[in-house]
Design a protein around this motif. Structure first.
Motif, PDB file in Angstrom:
ATOM      1  N   LEU B   9       1.019  -1.196  -0.136  1.00  0.00           N
ATOM      2  CA  LEU B   9       0.549  -0.317   0.224  1.00  0.00           C
ATOM      3  C   LEU B   9       1.142   1.205   0.036  1.00  0.00           C
ATOM      4  CD1 LEU B   9      -2.812  -1.125   2.594  1.00  0.00           C
ATOM      5  CD2 LEU B   9      -3.339  -0.805  -0.171  1.00  0.00           C
ATOM      6  N   LYS B  10       0.316   2.369  -0.797  1.00  0.00           N
ATOM      7  CA  LYS B  10       1.719   3.343  -0.802  1.00  0.00           C
ATOM      8  C   LYS B  10       1.068   3.872   0.438  1.00  0.00           C
ATOM      9  CE  LYS B  10       0.306   4.923  -5.428  1.00  0.00           C
ATOM     10  NZ  LYS B  10      -0.007   5.283  -6.507  1.00  0.00           N
ATOM     11  N   MET B  58       2.220  -7.119 -16.851  1.00  0.00           N
ATOM     12  CA  MET B  58       1.230  -7.634 -15.264  1.00  0.00           C
ATOM     13  C   MET B  58       1.048  -6.409 -14.367  1.00  0.00           C
ATOM     14  SD  MET B  58       3.762 -10.671 -15.508  1.00  0.00           S
ATOM     15  CE  MET B  58       4.328 -11.988 -17.124  1.00  0.00           C
ATOM     16  N   CYS B  59       2.093  -5.678 -13.807  1.00  0.00           N
ATOM     17  CA  CYS B  59       2.029  -4.854 -12.269  1.00  0.00           C
ATOM     18  C   CYS B  59       0.642  -4.466 -12.751  1.00  0.00           C
ATOM     19  CB  CYS B  59       3.349  -4.534 -12.349  1.00  0.00           C
ATOM     20  SG  CYS B  59       4.561  -5.667 -11.276  1.00  0.00           S
ATOM     21  N   GLU B  60       1.121  -3.392 -13.214  1.00  0.00           N
ATOM     22  CA  GLU B  60       0.131  -1.991 -13.845  1.00  0.00           C
ATOM     23  C   GLU B  60      -1.024  -2.876 -14.469  1.00  0.00           C
ATOM     24  OE1 GLU B  60       0.793   0.653 -13.851  1.00  0.00           O
ATOM     25  OE2 GLU B  60       2.800   1.286 -13.546  1.00  0.00           O
ATOM     26  N   ASN B  65      -2.754  -2.672  -7.356  1.00  0.00           N
ATOM     27  CA  ASN B  65      -3.977  -1.473  -7.717  1.00  0.00           C
ATOM     28  C   ASN B  65      -3.051   0.176  -7.403  1.00  0.00           C
ATOM     29  OD1 ASN B  65      -5.933   0.817  -7.800  1.00  0.00           O
ATOM     30  ND2 ASN B  65      -6.770  -0.546  -5.963  1.00  0.00           N
ATOM     31  N   THR B  66      -3.065   0.221  -8.501  1.00  0.00           N
ATOM     32  CA  THR B  66      -1.987   1.359  -9.069  1.00  0.00           C
ATOM     33  C   THR B  66      -2.409   2.880  -7.899  1.00  0.00           C
ATOM     34  OG1 THR B  66      -2.406   2.530 -11.111  1.00  0.00           O
ATOM     35  CG2 THR B  66      -0.387   0.673 -11.038  1.00  0.00           C
ATOM     36  N   VAL B  67      -3.888   3.031  -7.960  1.00  0.00           N
ATOM     37  CA  VAL B  67      -4.673   3.616  -6.805  1.00  0.00           C
ATOM     38  C   VAL B  67      -3.529   3.861  -5.744  1.00  0.00           C
ATOM     39  CG1 VAL B  67      -6.497   4.930  -6.319  1.00  0.00           C
ATOM     40  CG2 VAL B  67      -6.405   3.677  -8.970  1.00  0.00           C
ATOM     41  N   ILE B  68      -4.058   2.684  -4.936  1.00  0.00           N
ATOM     42  CA  ILE B  68      -3.668   2.770  -3.721  1.00  0.00           C
ATOM     43  C   ILE B  68      -2.602   2.037  -3.268  1.00  0.00           C
ATOM     44  CG2 ILE B  68      -5.728   3.051  -2.746  1.00  0.00           C
ATOM     45  CD1 ILE B  68      -6.151   0.140  -2.558  1.00  0.00           C
ATOM     46  N   GLU B  69      -1.760   1.536  -4.170  1.00  0.00           N
ATOM     47  CA  GLU B  69      -1.032   0.409  -4.128  1.00  0.00           C
ATOM     48  C   GLU B  69       0.230   0.991  -4.996  1.00  0.00           C
ATOM     49  OE1 GLU B  69      -2.850  -3.829  -2.913  1.00  0.00           O
ATOM     50  OE2 GLU B  69      -2.664  -3.031  -5.404  1.00  0.00           O
TER      51      GLU B  69
END
Lengths: 76, 76
Positions: B9-10, B58-60, B65-69
């Motif tokens: 998590l960010k 794959m990550c993207e 979940n790049t909004v929060i991670e």
């Protein structure tokens, strides 16, 4: 002090999360995947004086289920 | 080729799992804990020819979940 703990299912223990990721990646067209295992990573921020032995005790008592999981400790 | 992906998590995003671990460790008498963040680790076994760019994709698209991670890729 910071410690990073990886908790992974032992080899031979079925990993449904990893399998789900593998299937999803395959369905998305990533055909290079031969295997996926998913585990947990726990970043601990520790006060001065804490030792690797303390972290090992935390793993044995709480962080890992040593029947089916193995853990690795990395001090950073 | 093997790749290890960490998904955390960010900073600033509430981490209830990490907080639960922190409370549990405190209740067990580990008083040296100043903070805990918990995330996922995904070990990928890739066929020859796969590149770091594939893993990033794959990550993207799936793993984070790049909004929060945020994610980190390590090739091994």
């Amino acid at each position: 002090m910071k410690a990073r703990v990886h908790v992974m299912l032992k080899n031979g223990v079925l990993d449904p999360q990893g399998e789900a990721v593998r299937h999803a990646l395959g369905a998305m067209g990533f055909n290079q995947i031969e295997g996926v295992r998913q585990g947990k990573v726990i970043d601990l921020e520790l006060a001065e004086g804490a030792t690797e032995a303390d972290v090992t005790e935390m793993c044995e008592k709480l962080l890992a289920n040593t029947v089916i999981e193995r853990y690795e400790i990395e001090l950073v």
